[in-house]
Design an enzyme around this catalytic site. Structure first.
Site, PDB file in Angstrom:
ATOM      1  N   LYS A 122      63.468  59.083  24.330  1.00 42.77           N
ATOM      2  CA  LYS A 122      64.653  59.262  25.174  1.00 42.77           C
ATOM      3  C   LYS A 122      65.875  59.505  24.283  1.00 42.77           C
ATOM      4  CE  LYS A 122      67.241  57.129  28.994  1.00 42.77           C
ATOM      5  NZ  LYS A 122      67.387  55.994  29.927  1.00 42.77           N
ATOM      6  N   SER A 167      67.451  56.749  35.091  1.00 37.77           N
ATOM      7  CA  SER A 167      68.018  57.718  34.190  1.00 37.77           C
ATOM      8  C   SER A 167      67.015  58.342  33.211  1.00 37.77           C
ATOM      9  CB  SER A 167      69.138  57.076  33.377  1.00 37.77           C
ATOM     10  OG  SER A 167      68.628  56.076  32.517  1.00 37.77           O
ATOM     11  N   SER A 204      65.978  52.197  35.466  1.00 40.73           N
ATOM     12  CA  SER A 204      65.875  53.531  34.853  1.00 40.73           C
ATOM     13  C   SER A 204      64.541  53.860  34.199  1.00 40.73           C
ATOM     14  CB  SER A 204      66.990  53.726  33.827  1.00 40.73           C
ATOM     15  OG  SER A 204      68.205  53.944  34.482  1.00 40.73           O
TER      16      SER A 204
END
Lengths: 482, 93
Positions: free
Chosen positions: A76, A151, A175
């Site tokens: 990420k 997210s 998330s």
């Protein structure tokens, strides 16, 4: 050669059925083929990946095997990666090359993983649909008109599309679990403090936690061991011993779990999701689990309390982005005050600005007690709910999300509707508990997730129950387009 | 949530919002504050505020200096730096 899991990949490499360079090249090609449509990656790291793959192949030739030797992984873009752009999904950091590695990255690099690239995400992890990213929305591989959740949307979509066997994510209010649910994969958010936050760009420091996406629970067990543990660079990381999660899942002891279902997690569910959820409950009962109703009376206030605590901490954390030392700097400033204001106004997107303003309001003179202090007390009420429930049950389950994925654009102009998509996930962050979403079925051909919540540092039983459930079901084996 | 409050918040948070976005932002913030106001009725008398989810002492590392910071690596954006310093616009007019 097609691989179904991290475990299969590690075995194939160890048995020299495939070289690390061949494997890495095959995943890089898959990304090239599919990512124009999905938009999972912000930055590809082909050169880095192939150099590391050659290094690992050389080690293997000398019979040196690191724990995760040759495993491709997507990281990420919230984790700092030395010498590689780390954008956090924001224009603010579009030009930021990190001078150091986050501890999670360092541990995974040391374990022998191969970073394929940095994945797309909501800007500064603020969003539940991956639509707030400066780099455009990520698509859900089950249907590209739908969001993957957020997210950590890029990380989830990449694993669901099988263009990366695993990925990292972060979870402040859901998330990891929400996108895992909407993409039909496993997403594990460990206990607060289980994994170091050093080098992970901060959103809300008392809620943020790093975790993982995989296609099955055993893979998550293998990876969690590698990223967990105390880090002297993060004083909030815990020194509680890290067990061998994988061995624990596979041992012969089959616990007779007592599992709690909170009334609050099921009463407002639509009929389709309810049916899928209770089908999974029947499977758990057949496996020998005892089901009990529990009450988490104050979790209904979770989203409200979260919308004070998270923005308050975000307004403080994001004050470091001032255009002076790193990140976006406005070219239109004539004095220092202008430089701060213009750099921030140009660098941040709408949702980030909205949360900074809410947090600033909650912390401002005259409002602190009414908002921030009150929300912290409600946080304790919610944590108490869980403490009481865990006196009666071993694990708590519920649907991860109130519904299947929504369409791109559907909730972008309605922040409240967007915030409520995390209604079943935020409370565990407020209480600091570990939780995992695993696939439990489909609604209109779109996946739904089962959330399993455990006591602090009891990831091993979340993983074991998930593993045992996946021995009885095939949901985690379903792939988009197949 | 009125224009004065928005102005105060944007001043405190060093942000500027274009006039064309003010109405939408005001409406969004009002809705968010309404959502947040649900916590008002919670019975929190006697509850301790919870600032941190885990009840443990934060360990401190040994108090010795470490020199793992490389100034030139950390100041790798040369458009903002000169001779190890950061360049900023004039502070005093």
């Amino acid at each position: 050669m097609e691989f179904k899991s991290v475990k299969e990949i590690l075995t194939a490499i160890k048995n020299k059925h495939i070289s690390v360079v061949e494997l890495t090249t095959s995943y890089l090609n898959k990304i090239m083929q599919h990512d124009d449509e999905l938009n999972c990656f912000i930055t590809m790291t082909e050169e880095f990946a192939l150099n590391k793959a050659k290094e690992i192949d050389k080690e293997i030739a000398k019979k040196k095997f690191r724990e995760l030797a040759g495993l491709p992984i997507a990281q990420k873009d919230i984790f700092c990666t030395k010498g590689v752009k780390t954008s956090c999904g924001s224009k603010m950091l579009d030009n930021f090359i990190s001078p150091y590695d986050a501890t999670v990255i360092e541990k995974l690099n040391d374990a022998g993983t191969i970073m394929l690239g940095k994945t797309n995400m909501d800007e500064f992890a603020m969003g539940s649909s991956n639509e707030t990213s400066f780099y455009g929305p990520v698509k859900n591989p089950w249907d590209t008109e739908y969001v993957p959740g957020g997210s950590s949307g890029g990380s989830a979509s990449a694993v669901a599309a099988r263009i990366s066997p695993c990925s990292t994510g972060t979870d402040t209010g859901g998330s990891i679990r929400q996108p895992a649910s909407l993409c039909g994969i496993c997403g594990l958010k460990p206990t607060y403090g289980r994994v170091s936050r050093f080098g992970m760009i901060a959103f809300a420091s008392s809620l943020d936690q790093a975790g993982l996406f995989t296609t099955d629970a055993l893979d998550a067990a293998i990876l969690l061991k590698e990223i967990s543990g105390h880090d002297e660079k993060d004083s909030t990381s815990s020194s509680v011993e890290v067990p061998d999660y994988h061995a624990y899942c596979l041992d012969d002891v089959k616990p007779n779990y007592t599992i709690g279902i909170p009334e609050e997690f099921t009463k407002d569910l639509n009929e389709d999701v309810k049916k899928v959820f209770y089908d999974s409950v029947k499977t758990l009962e057949k496996m020998g689990c005892k089901i009990k109703t529990v009450n988490l009376k104050y979790t209904g206030l979770g989203v409200s309390a979260y919308q004070v605590v998270a923005p308050a901490e975000c307004s403080s954390n994001l004050s470091r982005f001032d255009g002076v030392r790193f990140g976006h700097r406005s070219g239109h400033a004539s004095n220092l005050e202008d430089l701060y204001r213009e750099s921030r106004s140009e660098g941040f997107g709408k949702e980030v600005k909205r949360r900074i303003l809410v947090g600033t309001y909650a912390l401002s003179a005259g409002y602190y007690d009414a908002y921030y202090l009150k929300a912290q007390k409600v946080r304790n009420l919610i944590a108490n709910d869980f403490r009481n429930a865990f006196n009666k049950v071993d694990l708590i389950i519920g649907p991860t999300t109130p519904d299947k994925a929504f369409k791109i654009g559907e909730k972008m102009n309605d922040p409240i509707a967007m915030y409520l998509s995390d209604v079943y996930t935020v409370s565990t962050n407020l209480a600091g508990l570990p939780a995992m979403s695993i696939p439990m079925g489909f609604k209109d051909n779109m996946p739904l997730g089962l959330q399993i919540i455990g006591k602090h540092f009891d990831e091993k039983n979340i993983l074991k129950l998930s593993y045992l459930y996946q021995k009885e079901t095939e949901w985690h084996k379903k792939e988009p387009g197949k | 949530m009125d224009k004065n409050t928005i102005n105060k918040l944007t001043h405190l948070s060093k942000l500027s919002i274009p006039d064309s976005d003010i109405d939408e932002l005001t409406s969004n913030l009002e809705n968010i504050l309404e959502l947040i106001s649900e916590i008002d009725a919670a019975p929190t008398n006697g509850m301790e505020p919870m600032a941190h989810p885990l009840d443990f002492n934060q360990p401190l590392r040994e108090d010795k200096s470490i020199k793992d910071i490389n100034r030139s690596e950390n100041q790798n954006d040369t458009s903002k730096t000169k001779d190890g310093y950061y360049i900023v616009p004039r502070i005093i007019d």
